[in-house]
Design an enzyme around this catalytic site. Structure first.
Site, PDB file in Angstrom:
ATOM      1  N   ASP A 305      -2.943   2.453  -6.428  1.00 40.79           N
ATOM      2  CA  ASP A 305      -1.893   3.647  -6.766  1.00 40.79           C
ATOM      3  C   ASP A 305      -0.520   3.144  -7.157  1.00 40.79           C
ATOM      4  O   ASP A 305      -0.092   1.848  -6.532  1.00 40.79           O
ATOM      5  CB  ASP A 305      -1.648   4.526  -5.880  1.00 40.79           C
ATOM      6  CG  ASP A 305      -1.024   5.879  -6.382  1.00 40.79           C
ATOM      7  OD1 ASP A 305      -0.961   6.256  -7.479  1.00 40.79           O
ATOM      8  OD2 ASP A 305      -0.207   6.174  -5.627  1.00 40.79           O
ATOM      9  N   GLU A 352      -3.351   1.777 -11.397  1.00 35.35           N
ATOM     10  CA  GLU A 352      -2.612   3.060 -11.868  1.00 35.35           C
ATOM     11  C   GLU A 352      -1.320   2.671 -12.429  1.00 35.35           C
ATOM     12  O   GLU A 352      -0.386   2.346 -11.777  1.00 35.35           O
ATOM     13  CB  GLU A 352      -2.681   3.861 -10.738  1.00 35.35           C
ATOM     14  CG  GLU A 352      -2.106   5.347 -11.070  1.00 35.35           C
ATOM     15  CD  GLU A 352      -0.385   5.455 -11.094  1.00 35.35           C
ATOM     16  OE1 GLU A 352      -0.097   5.407 -12.329  1.00 35.35           O
ATOM     17  OE2 GLU A 352       0.192   5.630 -10.222  1.00 35.35           O
ATOM     18  N   ASP A 405      -2.706  14.684 -10.064  1.00 34.68           N
ATOM     19  CA  ASP A 405      -1.249  14.939 -10.419  1.00 34.68           C
ATOM     20  C   ASP A 405      -1.053  15.989 -11.848  1.00 34.68           C
ATOM     21  O   ASP A 405       0.122  16.396 -11.920  1.00 34.68           O
ATOM     22  CB  ASP A 405      -0.337  13.861 -10.497  1.00 34.68           C
ATOM     23  CG  ASP A 405      -0.163  13.250  -9.384  1.00 34.68           C
ATOM     24  OD1 ASP A 405      -0.321  13.923  -8.382  1.00 34.68           O
ATOM     25  OD2 ASP A 405       0.006  12.028  -9.165  1.00 34.68           O
TER      26      ASP A 405
END
Length: 541
Positions: A305, A352, A405
């Site tokens: 992430d 990411e 998200d």
């Protein structure tokens, strides 16, 4: 480092994104038992090569899996109580409160109050039996093999309970420094509470490994998710303060976040401590490598992430929570990934690389040999070149209609103005519909070698099924797939997904021709780069 295209993403494949908490089940939240195994079976039948999920750590503030009490522990809420019922560590009456919880959403407050009395009852019976459960393996060996994180985590959680759930920075001075704490130094009754948390980690570990073995037998790989940052109030910061930029009292010297972007015009203040990258470099990034080694003991692939934080990260002074006053600071860069490749040469990582992306971030990802991410919902008015539209996707990438998200794709389409909808309609051939399926089809047709579809999009659900709204502290992570929706998924969308998988050659066949280059040549590690920074039992059993 490998500067060619990703060394592991060689064939066209597909997967489904669904957090464990979102699965159906009888005890208020998805768990690692029959519902998870049924979901794996459904993925296998649909031809999905991967199941991607959010982080599995014990959740803290806001119930977010990205704000965990530990980078190494599993979330005890995900324990399958049916196994404990069968082993008589609990009985049906014990589970009545958990079974009374809603099945269509996660009520974390009610779950907290129902879960812990049952967990303590199970632990008491376990202790009464001499810490042994027939057929479960050796508890003592688990404690020895678990690694150096287990005892500090258990002590942290026990002390947190002792001091009314307050952050460790507010504990009495004698307990704020973990170096002064050992099992024998815990105050009365706290040692037993620490033992409870070790017991729960044992159960989680054995159930997780059983689920992973089931997935492997079905040909479904597991994609985990590793947040780049850890929570300030965590066992990591309490027990390894030297890794983070904290002062002598444990207060933030600098905090993580992002500047104003697609999700928030005020930026986002995350409140996570930033790393002391100088210390980590001097220690050859051992803490981070241990963290990733533990992750790859649980997953086949890891999504890393906020990858851009390894190139440059947004530093917010510890004296403010205004993300707008931060600044970009250089991260560890090449040195980190060189050390990682030496220590763990065969790991599979997805970067990411969303948010404000600079040429430096693109260069680091390519040099590290990692596939990046593309989001179809970001294809319009998100960057100057619309690099998230499929005709720009490099083969060495992973495409999603949206992630945890984002809004659901149906919800996003329903939110567009008529002018914006017309633009999206023209490209994706929506033909007037607000259904997610034209965009699912576009993701599956993309040149990107891996396409991952959120479960909510397969069910074509509206905004009410959204999992997270970044920048909002409450009401997130609650969506669950109901038994009725699970039955609907098995009856129709799963077969439709499999047809698209076949149509667009996403079967992971290693004999597939590499269409990114002429026969006999290597796939080029090139992609369209933005000229300006981008804005950032499935049934109840």
């Amino acid at each position: 480092m490998d500067s060619s295209a990703s060394s592991w993403l060689r064939t066209r494949q597909c997967g489904v994104l669904a957090h464990v908490s979102s699965l159906p089940g009888r005890y208020g939240i998805g768990n690692l038992g029959a519902g998870a195994r049924a979901f794996v079976d459904l993925l296998a039948a649909a031809g999905s090569g991967y199941w991607q999920m959010c982080p599995l750590g014990p959740t803290g503030y806001g119930d977010s899996p990205y704000q965990s009490f530990s980078s190494f522990a599993g979330n005890p809420y995900f324990i399958d109580w049916d196994e404990l019922l069968a082993s008589k560590l609990v009985d049906a009456d014990d589970l009545a409160g958990l079974r009374a919880l809603p099945e269509g959403r996660v009520d974390y407050g009610a779950l907290y109050h129902a879960f812990w009395p049952v967990a303590r009852r199970a632990h008491s019976r376990f202790v009464e039996r001499g810490r042994h459960v027939e057929g479960w393996g050796d508890y003592e060996n688990f404690c020895l093999r678990a690694g150096t994180w287990l005892q500090p985590y258990a002590a942290f959680m026990a002390l947190k309970e002792r001091f009314g759930g307050r952050p460790w920075t507010d504990w009495p001075a004698a307990y704020r420094d973990s170096g002064h704490i050992s099992g024998g130094d815990l105050p009365g009754g706290t040692a037993r509470e620490a033992d409870l948390h070790i017991f729960l980690q044992w159960i989680f570990s054995r159930q997780w490994q059983a689920l992973r073995a089931h997935a492997r037998a079905k040909g479904v790989g597991l994609i985990g998710d590793i947040p780049i940052f850890v929570a300030l109030d965590s066992a990591d910061t309490w027990s390894r303060r030297e890794v983070f930029r904290l002062d002598a009292e444990g207060r933030l010297v600098a905090a993580a976040g992002v500047p104003p972007d697609y999700f928030s015009d005020r930026g986002q203040y995350w409140g996570n401590p930033l790393y002391d990258w100088d210390y980590l470099a001097r220690t050859n990034f051992t803490w981070w490598i241990d963290r990733l080694r533990a992750a790859f003991a649980s997953y086949d692939v890891v999504r890393l992430d906020h990858f851009r934080g390894f190139d440059t990260f947004w530093e917010i002074p510890g004296t403010t929570q205004d993300a707008r006053v931060g600044r970009w600071v250089a991260g560890p860069g090449d040195a980190f990934f060189t050390a990682l490749q030496r220590a763990l040469p065969d790991v599979r990582i997805i970067a990411e690389d969303l948010g404000y992306i600079t040429p430096g971030v693109v260069r680091l990802r390519r040099v590290a040999g990692l596939p990046g991410m593309k989001i179809l919902q970001f294809g319009y008015h998100h960057d100057d070149n619309n690099v998230n539209l499929p005709h720009f996707h490099p083969v060495d990438s992973v495409v999603y209609p949206g992630t945890h998200d984002n809004d659901t794709t149906r919800g996003w389409l329903e939110s567009l103005t008529p002018e914006a909808y017309a633009e999206v309609d023209a490209y994706f051939q929506l033909n007037g519909t607000r259904s997610a399926w034209p965009m699912i089809r576009a993701a599956m047709a993309s040149p990107a070698r891996l396409a991952v579809i959120p479960l909510q999009d397969l069910l074509d659900l509206p905004s009410s099924a959204r999992l997270n709204r970044p920048g909002t502290p409450d009401g997130n992570w609650t969506w669950r797939c109901t038994p009725a929706q699970a039955a609907e998924l098995a009856a129709g969308p799963a077969a439709q997904f499999r047809r698209l998988r076949t149509l667009f050659d996403r079967d992971g066949d290693p004999k597939q021709r590499d269409y990114s280059a002429p026969p006999g040549t290597a796939a080029p590690a090139v992609e369209h780069t933005p000229s300006t920074p981008a804005l950032s039992a499935l049934h109840s059993s």
